[in-house]
Design a protein around this motif. Structure first.
Motif, PDB file in Angstrom:
ATOM      1  N   SER A 194       0.884  -1.218   0.169  1.00  0.00           N
ATOM      2  CA  SER A 194       0.011  -0.030  -0.005  1.00  0.00           C
ATOM      3  C   SER A 194       0.854   1.149  -0.124  1.00  0.00           C
ATOM      4  CB  SER A 194      -0.863   0.048   1.373  1.00  0.00           C
ATOM      5  OG  SER A 194      -0.190   0.268   2.510  1.00  0.00           O
ATOM      6  N   ALA A 195       2.245   1.444   0.346  1.00  0.00           N
ATOM      7  CA  ALA A 195       3.022   2.415   0.500  1.00  0.00           C
ATOM      8  C   ALA A 195       3.740   2.335  -0.624  1.00  0.00           C
ATOM      9  CB  ALA A 195       4.006   2.264   1.771  1.00  0.00           C
ATOM     10  N   THR A 196       3.494   1.663  -2.019  1.00  0.00           N
ATOM     11  CA  THR A 196       4.322   1.677  -3.031  1.00  0.00           C
ATOM     12  C   THR A 196       4.355   2.918  -3.730  1.00  0.00           C
ATOM     13  OG1 THR A 196       3.877  -0.660  -3.527  1.00  0.00           O
ATOM     14  CG2 THR A 196       4.575   0.552  -5.257  1.00  0.00           C
ATOM     15  N   GLY A 197       2.954   3.608  -3.741  1.00  0.00           N
ATOM     16  CA  GLY A 197       3.162   4.730  -4.260  1.00  0.00           C
ATOM     17  C   GLY A 197       3.872   6.025  -3.752  1.00  0.00           C
ATOM     18  N   PHE A 198       3.603   5.961  -2.217  1.00  0.00           N
ATOM     19  CA  PHE A 198       4.725   6.700  -1.571  1.00  0.00           C
ATOM     20  C   PHE A 198       5.896   6.687  -1.686  1.00  0.00           C
ATOM     21  CE2 PHE A 198       6.974   7.550   2.410  1.00  0.00           C
ATOM     22  CZ  PHE A 198       6.787   8.921   2.698  1.00  0.00           C
ATOM     23  N   VAL A 199       6.350   5.565  -1.905  1.00  0.00           N
ATOM     24  CA  VAL A 199       7.889   4.929  -1.985  1.00  0.00           C
ATOM     25  C   VAL A 199       8.199   5.440  -3.197  1.00  0.00           C
ATOM     26  CG1 VAL A 199       9.492   3.350  -2.055  1.00  0.00           C
ATOM     27  CG2 VAL A 199       7.843   3.171  -0.340  1.00  0.00           C
ATOM     28  N   ARG A 200       7.490   5.415  -4.328  1.00  0.00           N
ATOM     29  CA  ARG A 200       7.952   5.656  -5.605  1.00  0.00           C
ATOM     30  C   ARG A 200       8.081   7.342  -5.699  1.00  0.00           C
ATOM     31  NH1 ARG A 200       5.042   5.811 -11.409  1.00  0.00           N
ATOM     32  NH2 ARG A 200       6.876   5.809 -12.547  1.00  0.00           N
TER      33      ARG A 200
END
Length: 133
Positions: A72-78
């Protein structure tokens, strides 16, 4: 297409930045349930995709919860990678659970059990038979 040296440098940079994000950047409580460390990063030759391998220490439930939090944090990490790393295009990020440390521990445990069983049974090893000659 980027050179091998550039791909490996970008992979190391992503590994370092994501490790920093895991320490103090990702606010999702699910990520904190298991001890998480980045073990490896594979970046495609065109620098468009990054597979981030993470090792999670904890129960199976904590591992599943942590992986859900990371996904779920993939977008934030990117987006954070885009701000921290200067690349023309920020790679798509995929988190993959790395179980190689667990497999290594199991192999070592089995080898230790085998060694203990061998010493208890006093089975002569190949080295002992060579000493008698």
């Amino acid at each position: 297409m980027a050179t091998n040296r550039r791909v490996s440098r970008v992979a190391e940079l992503i590994k370092r930045e994501v490790s920093q994000m895991l320490i103090n950047g990702i606010k999702d409580d699910r990520v904190g349930t298991g001890m998480v460390s980045v073990t490896d990063v594979d970046v495609s030759g065109d620098l468009q995709h990054a597979k981030i391998y993470v090792s999670i220490y904890g129960t199976e439930e904590a591992k599943a919860e942590t992986m859900a939090g990371l996904k779920s944090a993939t977008g934030f990490v990117r987006s954070e990678l885009g701000a921290r790393v200067r690349l023309r295009r920020t790679p798509e990020v995929t988190f993959i659970e790395d179980r190689s440390i667990e497999r290594g521990t199991k192999v070592l445990t089995l080898l230790n059990k085998l060694e203990n069983a061998r010493s208890l049974d006093d089975i002569p090893s190949a080295d002992d038979s060579l000493d008698e000659d």
